[in-house]
Design a protein around this motif. Structure first.
Motif, short mmCIF file in Angstrom:
data_model
loop_
_atom_site.label_atom_id
_atom_site.label_comp_id
_atom_site.label_asym_id
_atom_site.label_seq_id
_atom_site.Cartn_x
_atom_site.Cartn_y
_atom_site.Cartn_z
N PRO A 2 23.17 56.01 45.63
CA PRO A 2 24.36 55.18 45.56
C PRO A 2 24.49 54.17 46.69
O PRO A 2 25.17 53.20 46.57
N PHE A 34 34.27 56.56 54.74
CA PHE A 34 33.13 57.46 54.59
C PHE A 34 32.85 58.21 55.90
O PHE A 34 32.53 59.39 55.88
N GLY A 37 37.01 59.66 57.13
CA GLY A 37 38.02 60.17 56.21
C GLY A 37 37.39 60.44 54.86
O GLY A 37 36.36 61.10 54.78
N GLY A 67 29.47 66.19 45.80
CA GLY A 67 29.35 64.85 46.39
C GLY A 67 30.33 64.72 47.55
O GLY A 67 31.08 63.76 47.66
N CYS A 68 30.29 65.71 48.44
CA CYS A 68 31.34 65.85 49.47
C CYS A 68 31.16 64.91 50.65
O CYS A 68 32.02 64.87 51.53
N LYS A 89 24.14 65.15 47.72
CA LYS A 89 22.77 64.78 47.33
C LYS A 89 22.00 64.10 48.46
O LYS A 89 20.80 64.32 48.63
N GLU A 90 22.68 63.28 49.25
CA GLU A 90 21.99 62.41 50.18
C GLU A 90 21.99 62.99 51.60
O GLU A 90 22.89 62.73 52.39
N PRO A 109 21.22 67.83 44.87
CA PRO A 109 22.00 67.19 43.80
C PRO A 109 22.76 68.25 43.03
O PRO A 109 22.29 69.38 42.90
N GLU A 111 22.99 68.58 40.10
CA GLU A 111 22.19 68.95 38.94
C GLU A 111 21.39 70.23 39.20
O GLU A 111 20.98 70.91 38.26
N TRP A 124 36.27 61.15 44.17
CA TRP A 124 35.92 59.74 44.07
C TRP A 124 34.40 59.49 44.04
O TRP A 124 33.72 59.61 45.06
N GLU A 126 31.25 56.76 43.04
CA GLU A 126 30.99 55.33 42.83
C GLU A 126 30.97 55.04 41.34
O GLU A 126 30.49 55.88 40.56
N VAL A 129 28.25 56.43 38.63
CA VAL A 129 27.74 57.78 38.89
C VAL A 129 28.52 58.74 38.00
O VAL A 129 29.74 58.81 38.07
C1 LIG Z 1 31.75 57.66 47.23
S1 LIG Z 1 31.02 59.00 48.07
C2 LIG Z 1 32.43 60.06 48.13
C3 LIG Z 1 32.32 61.08 49.22
C4 LIG Z 1 33.54 61.97 49.31
N1 LIG Z 1 33.69 62.78 48.12
C5 LIG Z 1 34.77 61.13 49.54
O1 LIG Z 1 35.57 60.98 48.65
O2 LIG Z 1 34.91 60.59 50.61
C6 LIG Z 1 30.06 59.80 46.81
C7 LIG Z 1 29.12 60.86 47.35
O3 LIG Z 1 28.55 61.56 46.26
C8 LIG Z 1 27.19 61.81 46.54
N2 LIG Z 1 26.49 62.03 45.26
C9 LIG Z 1 26.19 61.09 44.31
N3 LIG Z 1 25.54 61.67 43.29
C10 LIG Z 1 25.43 62.99 43.58
C11 LIG Z 1 24.84 64.11 42.90
N4 LIG Z 1 24.22 63.97 41.73
N5 LIG Z 1 24.93 65.33 43.48
C12 LIG Z 1 25.56 65.48 44.69
N6 LIG Z 1 26.11 64.46 45.38
C13 LIG Z 1 26.05 63.23 44.84
C14 LIG Z 1 26.77 60.55 47.27
O4 LIG Z 1 25.57 60.75 48.01
C15 LIG Z 1 27.96 60.26 48.13
O5 LIG Z 1 27.89 60.89 49.39
#
Ligand SMILES: C[S@@+](CC[C@H](N)C(=O)[O-])C[C@H]1O[C@@H](n2cnc3c(N)ncnc32)[C@H](O)[C@@H]1O
Length: 271
Positions: A2, A34, A37, A67-68, A89-90, A109, A111, A124, A126, A129
């Motif tokens: 992302p 990010f 907060g 996706g924390c 994931k990242e 991930p 998944e 939230w 992106e 996603v």
């Molecule tokens: C927009 S950030 C939101 C982070 C946090 N939840 C927040 O609201 O501040 C989205 C996060 O989801 C993670 N993410 C995206 N796809 C994912 C997946 N398939 N499994 C786990 N995490 C994932 C991204 O790497 C990113 O850190």
């Protein structure tokens, strides 16, 4: 992926420079969500509501934040559910920036998560996603937050009805984009007149929605737990950073002029 880690490093540099200017406390949370907060604005009452949902599923619920990121919201949940964990994931977000990864966040991930748990939280994502199918395999209850602009699937929906869940309730909070704009206009745009600031404040409309889902067999229990929580909540029991939301006009139960239904922020609407 992302986002690109190089972009993240540049953003982190800007974040550090911002902190060097010793800004008012808690502004960073709404300017660099990010790092400092989350991409959704919350109060302690949101944390307590989410905990109430999880506790309806089990007296000792398993809880997964999907996706924390760095785990800002998750760390608050852990004050009430010490075993709550996250999946991100990242892994590069920790390693590239030299931030220690807490043991309760697994770099993977969603998944790859095979086990069925009690509660999943998705804060939230992106636009584009969409891992709803995987999330729905992982939990009996789901709380998801998303912006009014459209996220998740190709039609922009973040709903879980099609995955066998019942929506139990929802509420509205300000989007971080609106709060960010308000903080920037009020405190970091000295040339803006008071009149212009008021006009801009009236335009905000990018709300964040919190949707609560449960499997049909526990939906009533979740609804009652959330209803009881909402009835007894005390907005004075709060995190320090909530003061910025108040200053910027995003008060608890603040009435919005730009919407026609459920006009009060944080008002729980039961389905
Ligand atoms: C927009 S950030 C939101 C982070 C946090 N939840 C927040 O609201 O501040 C989205 C996060 O989801 C993670 N993410 C995206 N796809 C994912 C997946 N398939 N499994 C786990 N995490 C994932 C991204 O790497 C990113 O850190």
């Amino acid at each position: 992926m992302p986002f690109m880690l190089d972009d993240l490093k540049k953003a982190q540099q800007a974040y550090r420079q911002f902190l060097e200017r010793r800004p008012p406390e808690h502004h960073a949370r709404y300017i660099f969500p990010f790092f400092a907060g989350s991409y959704f604005c919350y109060r302690k009452i949101d944390v307590r509501r989410v905990v109430a949902v999880a506790k309806a599923a089990s007296s000792d619920p398993s809880y997964l934040d999907v996706g924390c990121g760095y785990g800002d919201f998750l760390s608050k949940i852990r004050e009430f559910l010490p075993n709550a964990s996250g999946v991100e994931k990242e892994g590069g977000i920790f390693y590239a920036l030299g931030v220690e990864k807490p043991a309760y966040i697994e770099v993977a991930p969603v998944e790859s998560i095979a086990k069925q748990g009690d509660m999943a939280f998705v804060g939230w994502m992106e636009p584009g996603v969409d891992f709803r199918r995987q999330v729905s395999k992982a939990a009996q209850c789901i709380v998801t937050t998303f912006d009014a602009g459209g996220q998740c699937g190709i039609n922009g929906g973040c709903e879980y009805d099609e995955f066998g869940y019942e929506r139990v309730a929802w509420w509205r909070t300000p989007s971080w984009i609106d709060v960010n704009a308000e903080v920037m206009n009020r405190y970091y745009t000295p040339t803006l007149s008071e009149e212009k600031k008021e006009q801009l404040a009236d335009l905000r409309s990018a709300h964040n929605f919190w949707y609560v889902y449960a499997r049909p067999d526990i939906a009533d229990k979740v609804r009652e737990s959330l209803r009881a929580q909402a009835a007894m909540e005390d907005p004075h029991d709060r995190f320090e950073f909530e003061g910025v939301l108040d200053e910027c006009g995003f008060g608890y139960k603040e009435e919005l002029l730009t919407v026609t239904s459920a006009r009060r922020l944080w008002e729980v609407v039961f389905d």
